[in-house]
Design a protein around this motif. Structure first.
Motif, PDB file in Angstrom:
ATOM      1  N   ARG A 275      27.933  66.608   4.577  1.00 12.47           N
ATOM      2  CA  ARG A 275      28.319  65.364   3.898  1.00 12.47           C
ATOM      3  C   ARG A 275      29.091  65.681   2.619  1.00 12.47           C
ATOM      4  O   ARG A 275      28.683  66.528   1.818  1.00 12.47           O
ATOM      5  CB  ARG A 275      27.100  64.510   3.564  1.00 12.47           C
ATOM      6  CG  ARG A 275      26.392  63.940   4.794  1.00 12.47           C
ATOM      7  CD  ARG A 275      25.220  63.067   4.363  1.00 12.47           C
ATOM      8  NE  ARG A 275      25.666  61.892   3.624  1.00 12.47           N
ATOM      9  CZ  ARG A 275      25.991  60.723   4.193  1.00 12.47           C
ATOM     10  NH1 ARG A 275      25.901  60.585   5.521  1.00 12.47           N
ATOM     11  NH2 ARG A 275      26.375  59.705   3.464  1.00 12.47           N
ATOM     12  N   LEU A 276      30.207  64.975   2.448  1.00 11.59           N
ATOM     13  CA  LEU A 276      31.016  65.067   1.238  1.00 11.59           C
ATOM     14  C   LEU A 276      30.952  63.713   0.548  1.00 11.59           C
ATOM     15  O   LEU A 276      31.301  62.687   1.154  1.00 11.59           O
ATOM     16  CB  LEU A 276      32.474  65.406   1.563  1.00 11.59           C
ATOM     17  CG  LEU A 276      32.823  66.841   1.995  1.00 11.59           C
ATOM     18  CD1 LEU A 276      32.109  67.254   3.280  1.00 11.59           C
ATOM     19  CD2 LEU A 276      34.330  66.991   2.170  1.00 11.59           C
ATOM     20  N   GLU A 277      30.503  63.710  -0.701  1.00 14.15           N
ATOM     21  CA  GLU A 277      30.294  62.446  -1.403  1.00 14.15           C
ATOM     22  C   GLU A 277      31.056  62.428  -2.727  1.00 14.15           C
ATOM     23  O   GLU A 277      30.784  63.228  -3.617  1.00 14.15           O
ATOM     24  CB  GLU A 277      28.798  62.229  -1.663  1.00 14.15           C
ATOM     25  CG  GLU A 277      27.948  62.226  -0.398  1.00 14.15           C
ATOM     26  CD  GLU A 277      26.470  62.184  -0.702  1.00 14.15           C
ATOM     27  OE1 GLU A 277      26.111  62.023  -1.884  1.00 14.15           O
ATOM     28  OE2 GLU A 277      25.670  62.317   0.241  1.00 14.15           O
ATOM     29  N   GLN A 278      32.018  61.539  -2.837  1.00  8.62           N
ATOM     30  CA  GLN A 278      32.785  61.289  -4.063  1.00  8.62           C
ATOM     31  C   GLN A 278      33.309  62.584  -4.709  1.00  8.62           C
ATOM     32  O   GLN A 278      33.178  62.831  -5.899  1.00  8.62           O
ATOM     33  CB  GLN A 278      31.929  60.524  -5.075  1.00  8.62           C
ATOM     34  CG  GLN A 278      31.650  59.086  -4.704  1.00  8.62           C
ATOM     35  CD  GLN A 278      32.948  58.258  -4.634  1.00  8.62           C
ATOM     36  OE1 GLN A 278      33.825  58.361  -5.510  1.00  8.62           O
ATOM     37  NE2 GLN A 278      33.068  57.443  -3.590  1.00  8.62           N
ATOM     38  N   GLY A 293      38.045  61.241  -5.018  1.00  8.59           N
ATOM     39  CA  GLY A 293      37.149  60.290  -4.363  1.00  8.59           C
ATOM     40  C   GLY A 293      36.986  60.480  -2.868  1.00  8.59           C
ATOM     41  O   GLY A 293      37.002  59.492  -2.119  1.00  8.59           O
ATOM     42  N   ASN A 295      35.104  61.003   0.538  1.00  5.38           N
ATOM     43  CA  ASN A 295      33.814  60.803   1.217  1.00  5.38           C
ATOM     44  C   ASN A 295      34.009  61.088   2.703  1.00  5.38           C
ATOM     45  O   ASN A 295      34.933  60.559   3.322  1.00  5.38           O
ATOM     46  CB  ASN A 295      33.299  59.372   1.036  1.00  5.38           C
ATOM     47  CG  ASN A 295      32.922  59.080  -0.401  1.00  5.38           C
ATOM     48  OD1 ASN A 295      31.867  59.465  -0.867  1.00  5.38           O
ATOM     49  ND2 ASN A 295      33.813  58.399  -1.116  1.00  5.38           N
ATOM     50  N   GLU A 297      31.693  62.619   6.453  1.00  5.65           N
ATOM     51  CA  GLU A 297      30.561  63.251   7.114  1.00  5.65           C
ATOM     52  C   GLU A 297      31.052  63.936   8.383  1.00  5.65           C
ATOM     53  O   GLU A 297      31.757  63.337   9.197  1.00  5.65           O
ATOM     54  CB  GLU A 297      29.479  62.235   7.470  1.00  5.65           C
ATOM     55  CG  GLU A 297      28.253  62.895   8.115  1.00  5.65           C
ATOM     56  CD  GLU A 297      27.110  61.919   8.374  1.00  5.65           C
ATOM     57  OE1 GLU A 297      25.972  62.389   8.545  1.00  5.65           O
ATOM     58  OE2 GLU A 297      27.373  60.700   8.402  1.00  5.65           O
ATOM     59  N   GLY A 330      30.982  65.074  -7.770  1.00 11.07           N
ATOM     60  CA  GLY A 330      30.572  64.698  -6.429  1.00 11.07           C
ATOM     61  C   GLY A 330      29.566  65.680  -5.865  1.00 11.07           C
ATOM     62  O   GLY A 330      28.947  66.465  -6.595  1.00 11.07           O
TER      63      GLY A 330
END
Length: 515
Positions: A275-278, A293, A295, A297, A330
């Motif tokens: 998962r890559l978040e922000q 930014g 995001n 998965e 992030g």
């Protein structure tokens, strides 16, 4: 007498040999320390020019044997001090004015060494960037690919002039400094000679006045000269010490740079998703953000294609996913575990990267493939299998033949070397494979065939394929389209074509390549 002289000569040669051996061992040790530190630095620091400046100054410190000189100086200071005290006590027995005169006339050496050392260190700091540029130009003349392009395009003379001008500029500044340094020493030598002359006059006055006899006249002058010379050497070494310490600080500043994260969480397999978040990322000394930014998965076993034009940020994103670059803002998680907390050694055992910046190893064909998984170096069938997969059919008898002309080996074409680098990445038994533009220099149809073969053997593995070409996109699970550091579209080939957005533009532009 002859025996004594011979003994002194042999002792002198022995001291030189011992000191040379000590210097050599110290230099080798410090070079190994720099090499070891370089291998542990985060890759992002190699994008920072100031880090490279620090490394250059650290190497300069080692090559000039500054650290060895500090070590030897500290050992000599004690013996010199004892020698000076002994000589001064002898000179004091004649007259205290001799001591005052000898010290005053050699004190300028300390001041000159201190000031010139400070100036020399400042000069070397200013020159660091230009020295790196000069060395870079020199490396171009030793790179056969660069030399080929220079000659065929006719700009070799331009680069030679650029190298010459940069070298002359650096050498001119060093020469100007050397002249100032020589004038400083000339001034100091003049003061010392005046002091020596004054000591002769003082000794003559004392003899005439009857304070010392004619026999002590020569002894007092000799003692004065000995004190003057020994004190001069001591003060010059002492004055040079701050300069050497400044250079030593550069060496230790490099060794103190932060190393690659270690992590403690043992992660040997991917069970759910990445998962890559922000995500936000900016290169050192760069104004604009490269990743903004993001995001995303990526599910276990999924085949993802990240596409976009050059400069869209897709390669940087792949390096973030692999932990090669640190997450600035992030979060990236593997099955919920933060990437920066994973043990690096076990994490890298589960991943494999196939990069567009491939290496050409002058090793055997077998080693060129199996170097990514040395435990299977004898697996001839697997080695030949991945070579066939990338359309590089080789005779099994050539597996142990050297490659590259450097050692009279078999030379491959540029495309063959690139295929070999892909085979090396595919040979590694890993769960996650990231392919970063690995076939960018190959014909689109050949590229498509290689990537199709890859998808066939990558069943059950998670794969991220970074490319600016769209030929493979019809066969992957999902397509991630990037533009200006952002993800602008995500979906399958059919879904994105229907949207008639950025992906459609890229695909229709390249469609004729695959017909």
């Amino acid at each position: 007498m002859a025996g004594y002289v011979l003994k002194q000569i042999l002792q002198f040669i022995s001291n030189i040999t011992i000191n040379a051996g000590v210097y050599e061992r110290c230099t080798d040790y410090h070079k190994q320390a720099i090499a070891q530190k370089s291998s542990r630095l985060p890759l992002i620091l190699y994008e920072d020019s100031e880090t490279m400046n620090i490394k250059t100054r650290a190497m300069d410190c080692v090559n000039r044997e500054v650290l060895s000189q500090i070590y030897m100086s500290s050992a000599v200071f004690a013996t010199s001090a004892i020698s000076i005290i002994s000589l001064v006590s002898v000179l004091a027995s004649y007259n205290l004015l001799f001591i005052l005169l000898s010290l005053l006339t050699v004190m300028p050496y300390f001041i000159a060494r201190r000031l010139r050392g400070k100036d020399f260190y400042a000069l070397k700091q200013r020159q660091t960037k230009r020295v790196r540029y000069r060395d870079y130009l020199w490396e171009l003349f030793n790179d056969k690919t660069a030399v080929k392009e220079m000659r065929t395009m006719g700009f070799d003379q331009y680069l030679r002039e650029e190298f010459k001008e940069t070298r002359v500029e650096i050498d001119k500044e060093l020469w100007e400094f050397s002249k100032k340094d020589a004038l400083s020493l000339l001034f100091c030598d003049t003061i010392r000679v005046i002091g020596y002359t004054a000591s002769v006059v003082l000794a003559l006055v004392l003899t005439i006045s009857g304070e010392i006899n004619i026999g002590l006249f020569g002894a007092s002058i000799g003692a004065f000269l000995a004190v003057q010379n020994e004190t001069k050497k001591f003060l010059m070494d002492l004055g040079s010490l701050p300069e050497k310490i400044s250079f030593a600080k550069d060496y230790y500043a490099f060794l103190d740079l932060p190393e690659e994260r270690k992590g403690s969480v043992q992660k040997e397999s991917l069970t759910e998703s990445i998962r890559l978040e922000q995500l936000e990322f900016t290169y050192p000394n760069a104004g604009a953000k490269t990743i903004t930014g993001v995001n995303l998965e990526i599910l276990k076993g999924e085949k993802i294609a990240i596409i976009g034009e050059n400069g869209s940020g897709k390669t940087t994103l792949s390096k973030l996913i692999l932990g090669l670059y640190p997450v600035q803002q992030g979060r990236i998680t593997y099955d919920g575990e933060a990437l920066e907390g994973l043990n690096q050694e076990t994490f890298f055992q589960m991943v494999s990267i196939i990069s567009q910046d491939f290496m050409r190893y002058s090793l055997t064909l077998r080693e060129n493939v199996s170097i990514s998984d040395l435990e299977r170096a004898d697996a001839d069938r697997d080695i030949l299998g991945v070579l066939a997969m990338v359309d590089l059919d080789m005779d099994p008898a050539q597996l142990d033949r050297m490659l590259g002309r450097e050692f009279d080996g078999l030379e491959l074409s540029g495309g063959q070397w690139q295929k070999l680098s892909i085979a090396r990445g595919l040979f590694r038994n890993s769960e996650l494979i990231v392919m970063d533009e690995p076939t960018s220099a190959l014909d689109p149809l050949i590229e498509n065939q290689i990537l199709m073969n890859f998808l066939t053997v990558a069943q059950g593995k998670t794969a991220v394929i970074v490319s600016h070409r769209t030929g493979l996109c019809r066969y992957v699970d999902r397509i991630v389209v990037m533009k200006a550091g952002e993800i602008v579209e995500v979906g399958s080939h059919s879904e994105l074509i229907q949207r008639e957005g950025e992906y459609t533009r890229l695909y229709t532009t390249q469609e004729q390549w695959y017909v």
